[in-house]
Structures are given as structure tokens and as C-alpha cells.
Design an enzyme around this catalytic site. Structure first.
Site, mmCIF file in Angstrom:
data_model
loop_
_atom_site.group_PDB
_atom_site.id
_atom_site.type_symbol
_atom_site.label_atom_id
_atom_site.label_comp_id
_atom_site.label_asym_id
_atom_site.label_seq_id
_atom_site.Cartn_x
_atom_site.Cartn_y
_atom_site.Cartn_z
ATOM 1 N N THR A 42 0.817 -1.212 0.000
ATOM 2 C CA THR A 42 0.000 0.000 0.000
ATOM 3 C C THR A 42 0.854 1.266 0.000
ATOM 4 O OG1 THR A 42 -0.149 -0.104 2.411
ATOM 5 C CG2 THR A 42 -1.939 -1.105 1.157
ATOM 6 N N ARG A 46 9.183 -1.929 -0.086
ATOM 7 C CA ARG A 46 9.949 -1.811 1.146
ATOM 8 C C ARG A 46 10.783 -3.058 1.369
ATOM 9 N NH1 ARG A 46 5.736 0.810 5.629
ATOM 10 N NH2 ARG A 46 5.180 2.656 4.422
ATOM 11 N N SER A 148 8.519 4.967 5.723
ATOM 12 C CA SER A 148 7.633 5.549 6.725
ATOM 13 C C SER A 148 8.161 5.288 8.134
ATOM 14 C CB SER A 148 6.205 5.012 6.538
ATOM 15 O OG SER A 148 5.282 5.737 7.296
ATOM 16 N N HIS A 149 7.365 4.654 8.999
ATOM 17 C CA HIS A 149 7.757 4.467 10.399
ATOM 18 C C HIS A 149 8.542 3.184 10.620
ATOM 19 C CE1 HIS A 149 4.192 2.110 9.745
ATOM 20 N NE2 HIS A 149 4.390 1.456 10.861
ATOM 21 N N ASP A 302 8.815 10.067 7.695
ATOM 22 C CA ASP A 302 8.478 10.876 6.519
ATOM 23 C C ASP A 302 7.339 11.846 6.799
ATOM 24 O OD1 ASP A 302 6.527 8.803 6.613
ATOM 25 O OD2 ASP A 302 6.070 9.114 4.497
ATOM 26 N N ASP A 304 4.226 11.507 7.548
ATOM 27 C CA ASP A 304 2.859 11.301 7.059
ATOM 28 C C ASP A 304 1.934 10.801 8.173
ATOM 29 O OD1 ASP A 304 3.677 8.632 7.258
ATOM 30 O OD2 ASP A 304 2.765 8.043 5.350
ATOM 31 N N ARG A 305 2.497 10.565 9.365
ATOM 32 C CA ARG A 305 1.678 10.158 10.505
ATOM 33 C C ARG A 305 1.845 11.148 11.650
ATOM 34 N NH1 ARG A 305 1.274 3.668 11.135
ATOM 35 N NH2 ARG A 305 1.373 3.101 8.925
ATOM 36 N N GLU A 388 -7.026 4.574 10.677
ATOM 37 C CA GLU A 388 -6.864 4.268 12.091
ATOM 38 C C GLU A 388 -5.394 4.249 12.499
ATOM 39 O OE1 GLU A 388 -4.964 0.632 11.140
ATOM 40 O OE2 GLU A 388 -6.459 1.776 10.049
ATOM 41 N N SER A 389 -4.490 4.179 11.518
ATOM 42 C CA SER A 389 -3.053 4.123 11.802
ATOM 43 C C SER A 389 -2.412 5.505 11.871
ATOM 44 C CB SER A 389 -2.352 3.280 10.733
ATOM 45 O OG SER A 389 -2.632 3.770 9.431
#
Length: 542
Positions: A42, A46, A148-149, A302, A304-305, A388-389
Site C-alpha cells: 500500500t 519496502r 515511513s515508520h 516521513d 505522514d503520521r 486508524e493508523s
């Protein structure tokens, strides 16, 4: 839960950065091994160089495939490229630039050689394509280099087409298949050239200036609230100081250290270093500073969260904050379309459903993946899209698109606006929602599954579920397609009046994920979770 979860990382927990980068160049993947093939999830491809799943070979092939894809789609404008602070991101950007220049693609890198948050790159694409003069030069697209994370040893590579958000599965499947073909062919069709000079773009200034079109900085500044922002060693590190200086905020960047080993982090629930701002364990050192500020925030690598920490509530559950943000926004953005919907993924809390109903707004429920929100954010038919993340974005004051990718910086700033305008913390506002709508218990767990069972679950039709009750309540829906857009959810969701569960196969482990929620409390949630495994097991013939 790991015995050291939430405690500071030790020397033994840290990666060898030099060995990681060396492996990027020295190890060659074998694409006959599934785990070493290019595979877009998604959020792009990675992997880790140490396991031959994210190496120079992969990036050469993926970049060439992206060049061929954008050519086939008639995309002739500039390609924006940016990277986060993971150790593998810089070498991957260097590799990608060689291929882009070798294919004579006009490419724009950061003017100050700074890290580039995902939302800043999404915003750059959207702003370019919205300008008629620039668009006349050709539509822009972009590459974001980030896992990301994910833990420090991982790398990630993501393509964002001209709409600015994550590429859809048609695009990513084509790119992945072509990249694997190129690797199998020994990279003979990959064009490379030494980039003597590339164009630059000031991602940071453009993003920070544009924030005035979506956040009420006057209210934040005039309230005098004390804000702490922790970039968690990620790409937003220089953005927060720029936001503070541009808008005159009482804002402290509580940690300006960038360390590709992330030695300053506390360990996540499984004992790994993971820059997840929604995890109480990963955010333990940040939460410890909650009393020093009126609001404390965190972002992943990055940006985005988002993570929201309040002095009265600690780290907010992402579902709780999304519900608060939605109620606030739809009451304080009068220029949005009257029919603008509330977008949520189907594994997000039903508290959002109840908030949407109270606002008289249409709920738009889609499968997991932020890409589903892209069309609605572009045309203004979706005012807010959230996962939800801890990933979300929303429209500008005038109802036009901001980003079509998740924006963690934006959601942190919104928390400051909410605190300034209402005089209450987001935690306090959530307690008000609980008083009105009930107090849901929510949890995600994993259940063991064979590869065959996972494949079967991904294809399962809701009608195949024989059960008529869920933890003592009549089942009201058995879904294998999302109510909002009728897209397959890759699993099932079962709903009753006060509870629900969703089951989806993991893409990386021999488990399936069970998301569950009950408005009847934790004990009822346990019944829902137990019945979820039984119901899914029966449907899979187990």
C-alpha cells in the site's frame, strides 16, 4: 509485549549503518526468491539491504520502470523527488537520480539538500499541476524515498502520480512487474548517467507558506499555547522551526537530532526501534514531557503520521483524535461543500460513524489504504480522509485540495488550532464525545494462518459467513466490499449494532489481522475477538 517495550534503546539494539549501506551496493537480489523481488504494498516497495530486498539493483529497476510508466501515460513534466532520514534513503535517491537523468527526465530535488516529508512532496505535485502556466510545461509527478515508520534497517520507494497521492494498484503492479523483468534481464535496459546538475525546488518554503490556507495560525498565536514538536529524527526536523518562525508560534522543537540508527528512541511493543508516533511505547520519551507543554506532537520518519500528546490525557489513540478532528473541522470550515463526506477506512472506529451521523454528513467507508481518498480530496467531495493508523488529510479553508497523501504535520497543527479555538485539549473533547456516544473498546490482534488460509481469506465473500450473531447481538452486515466505493476489502467485516470486527490477511507474516471494536466495553470486546476467530475459521473450513 516485549519485556523492554517503552525503555530506551541500548547499543545492542542499534543497526550498523555502514554495514547496511555497504550491503545496499554489494548484495544482489535473486528475483527467483519471492522475498527478494520488487513488490509494491500500500506504500510502495519496502525491504532491507541486509536481506537483499532493498538494494541498488531494485532501485535501478524500479526507477527505470517508473520512467517507462510515466512515458506510457503521457506524463512529460518534472518529477519531484525527496527522501527521509533512513540510512538507505540517501543512497537510493542517488541511484534514482542516475536513472532519471539517464532517461532525460526533468527532475527536481530539494534546494537545500534537506529531507523531504511525504506531504511536502504531495503538495508540490498538486501545486504544480494546479498552475496553468506550469501545467503547460507538462504534468508533474514524484518519487518519495521512505519506509515511513519502519525500523532503521529498512528502505522504501514510493511513486506518486500527477494526482499527488499514492499510486493505485494498476500502476504499482505494472511498475513492479516491469522492474522484476528488468532485473531478470540483468538491468541491460536500464539507462544511467552521472547527474552533473539537476534542478532544485524549495519544498520547505512552499509547504510552510501554503499552510496559511488550511490552518488558523492567528488563533494559535493569539492563544499563546505552548507547543512541543518532536520529529522523532525524521524528515520534518527543519520544517517545525520554519513553521514556528514564519507564524510566530510558541513552539519548541524538543528533539532536533537526526541519527540513522535512532539511538534516542524507546523500543516499540515488540522490542524493535520503530518511529511510530501512535505507539505509546515508541513515544514513551515524548509522553514523559507532556507536562511541559499545552500540546506535544510527534511525527514518523516521513511525517505522514501524527501523534498527539496532551497534559490531561497523554498520547491519544489515533481513532480518538480522528473523531475529534472530524467534529471540529466540519463545524469550523463553512466554505467546504455542504455535501462533503467524511472518509474513513473500514477498520477505523465506529465513533466516527456516530460523529458523522450527528453532523448530518455522509460517511464514506473505504478499504485500507489512503489511495482510496484521492479522488474525493481532489474534487472536494470528501472533506476529510483518515486511517486508524494515524494518517489523515483534509481540505483547505476554501474547500480545495491540500494533499492527496497523509499529512502528519498538518494534523499536529490542527490539534493546536483545536486547542486554541475551543480552549480544550483534544483529549478533553474526546471525553465529551464519549459522554454523548458511548465509550468504545478497540484493539487489533493477530491470528495464525497458513499461506493458503490467508489467500482464501483475501477472496472470502461475506455471504460465505454462516453466523447470524456476534457476541450476543444480531449481525447487521457481512461485508467483503467497502460500503463507500464497493471496492474489495481483501477480507471481511462483520457488524452488529454495538460491535464489529474485520479480518484481513497480513502481507508479510503467516497471520491474519483482526480489528475489533465494541461499545459495550472491554469484556464484550474479548467476546467479539474470540467469535471473530471462530467465524473466520469456520468460513475458511478450519
Amino acid at each position: 509485549m516485549h519485556e523492554r517495550a517503552g525503555t530506551p534503546a541500548l547499543e545492542a539494539d542499534l543497526i550498523d549503518v555502514d554495514a547496511l549501506v555497504r550491503a545496499y551496493y554489494e548484495l544482489t537480489p535473486d528475483v527467483s526468491v519471492p522475498a527478494q523481488r520488487v513488490a509494491f504494498g500500500t506504500s510502495g516497495h519496502r525491504g532491507s539491504s541486509l536481506t537483499s530486498s532493498f538494494n541498488e539493483t531494485h532501485i535501478l529497476a524500479i526507477t527505470q520502470a517508473i520512467v517507462e510508466y510515466r512515458t506510457a501515460q503521457g506524463i512529460t513534466g518534472p518529477l519531484f523527488i525527496g527522501a527521509d532520514t533512513h540510512a538507505l534513503s540517501a543512497p537510493a535517491q542517488t541511484t534514482a537520480l542516475d536513472v532519471l537523468v539517464g532517461n532525460r527526465v526533468r527532475v527536481l530535488v530539494d534546494e537545500f539538500d534537506d529531507y523531504v516529508p511525504t506531504p511536502a512532496l504531495s503538495r508540490a505535485i498538486i501545486a504544480w499541476n494546479a498552475d496553468p502556466a506550469r501545467r503547460a510545461e507538462g504534468e508533474a509527478d514524484g518519487i518519495v524515498i521512505t519506509p515511513s515508520h519502519n525500523p532503521p534497517q529498512d528502505g522504501g520507494f514510493k511513486y506518486n502520480p500527477p494526482h499527488g497521492g499514492p499510486a493505485d494498484s494498476d500502476a504499482t503492479s505494472w511498475i513492479a512487474n516491469r522492474a522484476n523483468e528488468l532485473i531478470e534481464g540483468g538491468l541491460a535496459e536500464v539507462n544511467q548517467a552521472e547527474p552533473s546538475a539537476v534542478e532544485t525546488y524549495d519544498f520547505r518554503s512552499a509547504y510552510v507558506e501554503d499552510l496559511a490556507s488550511i490552518i488558523d495560525f492567528d488563533a494559535i498565536r493569539e492563544s499563546g499555547i505552548r507547543i512541543g514538536a518532536d520529529p522523532l529524527g525524521g524528515a520534518s526536523v527543519n520544517y517545525w522551526a520554519a513553521i514556528r518562525d514564519r507564524y510566530g508560534l510558541d513552539l519548541t522543537v524538543v528533539n532536533e537530532l537526526v541519527d540513522p540508527a535512532w539511538s534516542f528512541m524507546t523500543l516499540d511493543w515488540d522490542g524493535k526501534i520503530r518511529m511510530d508516533p501512535s505507539s505509546p511505547n515508541a513515544m514513551a520519551s515524548v509522553v514523559a514531557k507532556a507536562g511541559d507543554f499545552d500540546l506535544l506532537t510527534g511525527n514518523d520518519a516521513d511525517a505522514d503520521r501524527h501523534g498527539i500528546v496532551t497534559p490531561d490525557g497523554g498520547l491519544m489513540n489515533p481513532n480518538h483524535y480522528l473523531a475529534v478532528a472530524i467534529e471540529y473541522l466540519f463545524a469550523h470550515r463553512p466554505e467546504w461543500r455542504a455535501d462533503a463526506a467524511i472518509g474513513k477506512t473500514l477498520v477505523s472506529s465506529s465513533m466516527i460513524d456516530r460523529v458523522a451521523a450527528s453532523l448530518g454528513r455522509r460517511l464514506w467507508e473505504v478499504p485500507v489504504g489512503f489511495k482510496w481518498f484521492v479522488p474525493g480530496l481532489i474534487d472536494g467531495s470528501v472533506g476529510f480522509g483518515g486511517e486508524e493508523s494515524a494518517g489523515a488529510s483534509f481540505l483547505r479553508f476554501d474547500g480545495s485540495v491540500w494533499t492527496t497523501d497523509k499529512d502528519g504535520i498538518l494534523l499536529c497543527l490542527l490539534a493546536a488550532e483545536i486547542r486554541a479555538v475551543t480552549g480544550k485539549s483534544p483529549s478533553e473533547l474526546y471525553r465529551g464525545l464519549v459522554e454523548r456516544f458511548g465509550d468504545p473498546a478497540y484493539e487489533r490482534t493477530d491470528a495464525a494462518a497458513t499461506p493458503e488460509q490467508k489467500a482464501a481469506l483475501g477472496r472470502l465473500d461475506g455471504d460465505a459467513i454462516a453466523a447470524s450473531e456476534l457476541a450476543g447481538e444480531p449481525i447487521t452486515a457481512k461485508l467483503s466490499r467497502a460500503p463507500g466505493n464497493d471496492a474489495a476489502i481483501g477480507g471481511v467485516k462483520v457488524v452488529s449494532e454495538d460491535a464489529w470486527f474485520a479480518a484481513r490477511p497480513s502481507g508479510t507474516e503467516d497471520v491474519y489481522k483482526v480489528y475489533a471494536e465494541s461499545f459495550r466495553g472491554p469484556e464484550h470486546l474479548r467476546l467479539v475477538q474470540a467469535e471473530a476467530q471462530r467465524i473466520v475459521g469456520e468460513a475458511l473450513g478450519g
